[in-house]
Write a protein that holds these residues in place. Structure first.
Motif, mmCIF file in Angstrom:
data_model
loop_
_atom_site.group_PDB
_atom_site.id
_atom_site.type_symbol
_atom_site.label_atom_id
_atom_site.label_comp_id
_atom_site.label_asym_id
_atom_site.label_seq_id
_atom_site.Cartn_x
_atom_site.Cartn_y
_atom_site.Cartn_z
ATOM 1 N N ILE A 1 -3.679 0.688 9.717
ATOM 2 C CA ILE A 1 -3.250 -0.489 8.880
ATOM 3 C C ILE A 1 -3.080 -1.608 9.706
ATOM 4 O O ILE A 1 -3.442 -2.861 9.178
ATOM 5 N N GLU B 1 0.993 -1.334 0.163
ATOM 6 C CA GLU B 1 0.110 -0.134 -0.063
ATOM 7 C C GLU B 1 0.793 1.195 -0.110
ATOM 8 O O GLU B 1 1.705 1.564 0.980
ATOM 9 N N ALA C 1 3.597 -1.128 3.721
ATOM 10 C CA ALA C 1 2.829 0.053 3.457
ATOM 11 C C ALA C 1 3.862 1.240 3.462
ATOM 12 O O ALA C 1 4.600 1.241 4.453
ATOM 13 N N TYR D 1 0.664 5.367 0.259
ATOM 14 C CA TYR D 1 -0.090 6.642 0.727
ATOM 15 C C TYR D 1 0.460 8.217 0.444
ATOM 16 O O TYR D 1 1.800 7.974 0.611
#
Lengths: 102, 144
Positions: free
Chosen positions: B13, B2, B75, B4
Protein backbone atom coordinates in the motif's frame (compact mmCIF):
# COMPACT_ATOMS: atom_id res chain seq x y z
CA UNK A 1 -75.75 -15.24 -20.84
CA UNK A 2 -72.37 -14.16 -22.05
CA UNK A 3 -73.74 -10.61 -22.26
CA UNK A 4 -74.81 -10.64 -18.59
CA UNK A 5 -71.48 -12.10 -17.66
CA UNK A 6 -69.72 -9.18 -19.33
CA UNK A 7 -71.95 -6.67 -17.52
CA UNK A 8 -71.29 -8.30 -14.17
CA UNK A 9 -67.55 -8.25 -14.86
CA UNK A 10 -67.73 -4.57 -15.83
CA UNK A 11 -69.78 -3.62 -12.72
CA UNK A 12 -67.42 -5.49 -10.40
CA UNK A 13 -64.46 -3.72 -12.04
CA UNK A 14 -66.10 -0.32 -11.41
CA UNK A 15 -66.87 -1.26 -7.79
CA UNK A 16 -63.30 -2.38 -7.29
CA UNK A 17 -61.88 0.82 -8.77
CA UNK A 18 -64.26 3.00 -6.74
CA UNK A 19 -64.01 1.40 -3.34
CA UNK A 20 -60.75 -0.48 -3.16
CA UNK A 21 -58.22 1.58 -5.05
CA UNK A 22 -58.72 4.81 -3.14
CA UNK A 23 -55.53 6.35 -1.86
CA UNK A 24 -55.18 5.97 1.91
CA UNK A 25 -56.41 9.06 3.74
CA UNK A 26 -53.70 8.81 6.39
CA UNK A 27 -50.29 8.39 4.82
CA UNK A 28 -48.07 5.95 6.66
CA UNK A 29 -44.51 7.13 7.33
CA UNK A 30 -42.70 3.84 7.39
CA UNK A 31 -39.04 4.32 8.15
CA UNK A 32 -36.33 1.72 8.57
CA UNK A 33 -34.09 1.76 11.66
CA UNK A 34 -30.74 -0.03 11.50
CA UNK A 35 -28.54 -0.86 14.52
CA UNK A 36 -24.83 -1.12 13.80
CA UNK A 37 -21.83 -2.93 15.25
CA UNK A 38 -22.16 -4.40 18.74
CA UNK A 39 -25.86 -3.56 19.17
CA UNK A 40 -26.48 -6.73 17.14
CA UNK A 41 -30.16 -6.23 16.40
CA UNK A 42 -31.85 -6.74 13.04
CA UNK A 43 -33.32 -3.64 11.39
CA UNK A 44 -36.92 -2.69 12.22
CA UNK A 45 -39.61 -0.71 10.39
CA UNK A 46 -41.58 1.91 12.31
CA UNK A 47 -44.38 4.37 11.60
CA UNK A 48 -43.00 7.66 13.00
CA UNK A 49 -42.92 11.19 11.61
CA UNK A 50 -39.84 12.67 13.30
CA UNK A 51 -36.85 11.77 15.43
CA UNK A 52 -38.55 12.86 18.64
CA UNK A 53 -41.22 10.22 18.07
CA UNK A 54 -38.55 7.66 17.15
CA UNK A 55 -36.71 8.44 20.39
CA UNK A 56 -39.86 7.82 22.43
CA UNK A 57 -40.42 4.46 20.74
CA UNK A 58 -36.82 3.28 21.07
CA UNK A 59 -36.71 4.21 24.76
CA UNK A 60 -39.50 1.68 25.31
CA UNK A 61 -37.28 -1.12 24.00
CA UNK A 62 -35.26 -2.36 26.97
CA UNK A 63 -32.39 -3.77 24.90
CA UNK A 64 -32.02 -0.56 22.82
CA UNK A 65 -32.65 2.07 25.52
CA UNK A 66 -29.28 1.67 27.34
CA UNK A 67 -27.42 2.34 24.06
CA UNK A 68 -29.18 5.60 23.18
CA UNK A 69 -27.15 8.01 25.35
CA UNK A 70 -23.90 6.96 23.63
CA UNK A 71 -25.14 6.45 20.06
CA UNK A 72 -24.91 8.89 17.16
CA UNK A 73 -27.58 8.95 14.45
CA UNK A 74 -27.44 9.06 10.65
CA UNK A 75 -30.36 9.75 8.32
CA UNK A 76 -29.91 8.18 4.89
CA UNK A 77 -26.17 7.91 5.70
CA UNK A 78 -25.69 11.60 6.65
CA UNK A 79 -24.89 12.29 10.32
CA UNK A 80 -27.55 14.43 12.01
CA UNK A 81 -27.66 16.58 15.14
CA UNK A 82 -31.24 17.97 15.18
CA UNK A 83 -33.97 16.13 17.05
CA UNK A 84 -36.63 18.00 15.08
CA UNK A 85 -35.49 16.46 11.82
CA UNK A 86 -38.63 15.35 9.95
CA UNK A 87 -38.82 11.81 8.59
CA UNK A 88 -40.53 10.75 5.39
CA UNK A 89 -41.69 7.44 4.04
CA UNK A 90 -38.73 5.29 3.02
CA UNK A 91 -36.14 7.09 5.17
CA UNK A 92 -33.39 5.02 6.74
CA UNK A 93 -32.19 5.91 10.24
CA UNK A 94 -28.93 4.34 11.40
CA UNK A 95 -27.92 4.05 15.06
CA UNK A 96 -24.11 4.18 15.51
CA UNK A 97 -22.63 3.01 18.85
CA UNK A 98 -19.20 4.16 20.17
CA UNK A 99 -16.41 3.58 17.65
CA UNK A 100 -12.79 2.48 17.78
CA UNK A 101 -11.09 2.19 14.42
CA UNK A 102 -7.44 1.40 13.87
CA UNK B 1 -9.93 4.94 0.70
CA UNK B 2 -9.33 1.23 0.64
CA UNK B 3 -10.97 -1.57 2.65
CA UNK B 4 -9.59 -5.09 2.83
CA UNK B 5 -10.77 -8.35 4.35
CA UNK B 6 -8.14 -9.29 6.96
CA UNK B 7 -4.75 -7.66 7.68
CA UNK B 8 -3.20 -5.02 5.42
CA UNK B 9 -0.23 -5.48 3.12
CA UNK B 10 1.36 -2.26 4.36
CA UNK B 11 4.46 -2.38 2.13
CA UNK B 12 2.36 -2.82 -1.01
CA UNK B 13 0.00 0.00 0.00
CA UNK B 14 2.69 2.53 0.98
CA UNK B 15 4.77 1.67 -2.09
CA UNK B 16 1.80 2.07 -4.39
CA UNK B 17 0.78 5.40 -2.76
CA UNK B 18 4.33 6.64 -3.24
CA UNK B 19 4.17 5.65 -6.93
CA UNK B 20 0.71 7.23 -7.36
CA UNK B 21 1.99 10.62 -6.18
CA UNK B 22 5.51 10.37 -7.66
CA UNK B 23 4.76 13.08 -10.20
CA UNK B 24 2.47 15.25 -8.02
CA UNK B 25 5.22 17.53 -6.73
CA UNK B 26 4.47 16.95 -3.03
CA UNK B 27 7.47 17.67 -0.83
CA UNK B 28 6.23 15.68 2.16
CA UNK B 29 4.74 12.17 2.53
CA UNK B 30 3.89 11.14 6.10
CA UNK B 31 2.60 7.60 6.59
CA UNK B 32 0.99 6.23 9.75
CA UNK B 33 0.80 2.51 10.55
CA UNK B 34 -1.41 1.04 13.25
CA UNK B 35 -0.02 -2.32 14.37
CA UNK B 36 -1.97 -4.71 16.60
CA UNK B 37 -0.10 -5.32 19.84
CA UNK B 38 -0.20 -8.59 21.77
CA UNK B 39 -1.87 -7.65 25.05
CA UNK B 40 -4.55 -9.04 27.38
CA UNK B 41 -4.27 -12.46 25.74
CA UNK B 42 -5.86 -11.41 22.44
CA UNK B 43 -5.27 -13.44 19.28
CA UNK B 44 -6.50 -10.75 16.93
CA UNK B 45 -8.64 -7.67 16.64
CA UNK B 46 -11.76 -7.79 14.54
CA UNK B 47 -13.60 -4.91 12.86
CA UNK B 48 -17.08 -4.03 11.62
CA UNK B 49 -17.26 -1.05 9.26
CA UNK B 50 -20.24 0.99 8.08
CA UNK B 51 -18.94 1.93 4.67
CA UNK B 52 -21.47 4.59 3.49
CA UNK B 53 -20.81 6.89 6.49
CA UNK B 54 -17.08 6.08 6.48
CA UNK B 55 -16.87 7.20 2.82
CA UNK B 56 -18.63 10.48 3.62
CA UNK B 57 -16.35 11.05 6.62
CA UNK B 58 -13.29 10.39 4.44
CA UNK B 59 -14.54 12.67 1.65
CA UNK B 60 -15.01 15.52 4.17
CA UNK B 61 -11.37 15.05 5.23
CA UNK B 62 -10.27 15.01 1.61
CA UNK B 63 -11.95 18.42 1.25
CA UNK B 64 -10.25 19.76 4.39
CA UNK B 65 -6.87 18.53 3.15
CA UNK B 66 -7.47 20.03 -0.30
CA UNK B 67 -8.00 23.48 1.26
CA UNK B 68 -4.42 23.20 2.56
CA UNK B 69 -3.00 21.89 -0.71
CA UNK B 70 -2.71 18.35 0.67
CA UNK B 71 -4.30 14.93 0.19
CA UNK B 72 -5.09 12.16 2.65
CA UNK B 73 -5.19 8.42 2.02
CA UNK B 74 -6.24 5.52 4.22
CA UNK B 75 -6.76 1.78 4.25
CA UNK B 76 -8.48 -0.37 6.89
CA UNK B 77 -9.20 -4.01 7.61
CA UNK B 78 -12.63 -5.61 7.80
CA UNK B 79 -12.94 -8.73 9.96
CA UNK B 80 -9.99 -10.28 11.78
CA UNK B 81 -6.40 -8.96 11.84
CA UNK B 82 -4.01 -11.07 13.99
CA UNK B 83 -1.58 -9.55 16.51
CA UNK B 84 1.56 -8.02 14.99
CA UNK B 85 -0.23 -7.28 11.71
CA UNK B 86 -1.67 -3.93 10.64
CA UNK B 87 -5.36 -3.07 10.45
CA UNK B 88 -5.05 0.64 9.67
CA UNK B 89 -2.71 2.77 7.60
CA UNK B 90 -3.09 6.36 6.51
CA UNK B 91 -0.94 9.04 4.96
CA UNK B 92 -0.82 12.70 4.12
CA UNK B 93 0.91 14.21 1.09
CA UNK B 94 1.50 17.95 1.08
CA UNK B 95 3.74 20.46 -0.64
CA UNK B 96 5.65 21.21 2.61
CA UNK B 97 6.19 19.19 5.80
CA UNK B 98 4.40 21.47 8.31
CA UNK B 99 0.91 20.90 6.83
CA UNK B 100 1.50 17.15 6.54
CA UNK B 101 2.69 16.87 10.18
CA UNK B 102 -0.34 18.77 11.45
CA UNK B 103 -2.84 17.02 9.20
CA UNK B 104 -1.71 13.48 10.04
CA UNK B 105 -2.28 14.29 13.72
CA UNK B 106 -5.75 15.79 13.18
CA UNK B 107 -6.76 13.13 10.67
CA UNK B 108 -5.74 10.14 12.81
CA UNK B 109 -7.30 11.61 15.97
CA UNK B 110 -10.62 12.34 14.23
CA UNK B 111 -10.46 8.89 12.66
CA UNK B 112 -10.34 7.41 16.17
CA UNK B 113 -13.29 9.55 17.29
CA UNK B 114 -15.62 9.58 14.30
CA UNK B 115 -14.89 6.88 11.72
CA UNK B 116 -17.78 4.38 11.94
CA UNK B 117 -15.68 1.33 12.77
CA UNK B 118 -16.28 -1.08 15.66
CA UNK B 119 -13.46 -3.02 17.27
CA UNK B 120 -13.62 -6.41 18.95
CA UNK B 121 -10.95 -8.36 20.84
CA UNK B 122 -10.67 -11.94 19.63
CA UNK B 123 -10.02 -14.34 22.52
CA UNK B 124 -10.48 -18.12 22.25
CA UNK B 125 -12.19 -17.49 18.93
CA UNK B 126 -14.81 -15.21 20.54
CA UNK B 127 -15.41 -11.60 19.45
CA UNK B 128 -15.70 -9.22 22.43
CA UNK B 129 -16.70 -5.59 21.77
CA UNK B 130 -13.87 -3.24 22.90
CA UNK B 131 -16.36 -1.06 24.77
CA UNK B 132 -13.89 0.55 27.21
CA UNK B 133 -11.64 1.72 24.33
CA UNK B 134 -14.49 3.03 22.19
CA UNK B 135 -15.55 6.66 21.82
CA UNK B 136 -19.08 8.01 21.35
CA UNK B 137 -19.20 9.83 18.00
CA UNK B 138 -19.87 13.58 17.72
CA UNK B 139 -23.58 14.20 18.31
CA UNK B 140 -24.08 11.01 20.34
CA UNK B 141 -27.09 10.88 22.65
CA UNK B 142 -29.48 12.62 20.22
CA UNK B 143 -32.21 10.03 20.83
CA UNK B 144 -31.64 9.66 24.58
Amino acid sequence: MAFFGKIIAKVSMIIEKTFYNQPKLESEEMIKVEFLGPIARPAIELDVSDLRELSTMLKEDETIAPWLSKCAVALNDAMISELDTPLKDGDRVTILPPVCGG
Amino acid sequence: MELYQGPLDTKEIFGRWLDEEAGSNYGAYIPFVGTIRAEDGIEALSFDIYEPVLRRWFESWQERAKERGAIVKMAHSIGDAPVHTSSYVSAVFSPKRRVALELIDEFVEDFKANAPIWKYDVKDGQRIYAEDRSTAMDGAGLLA
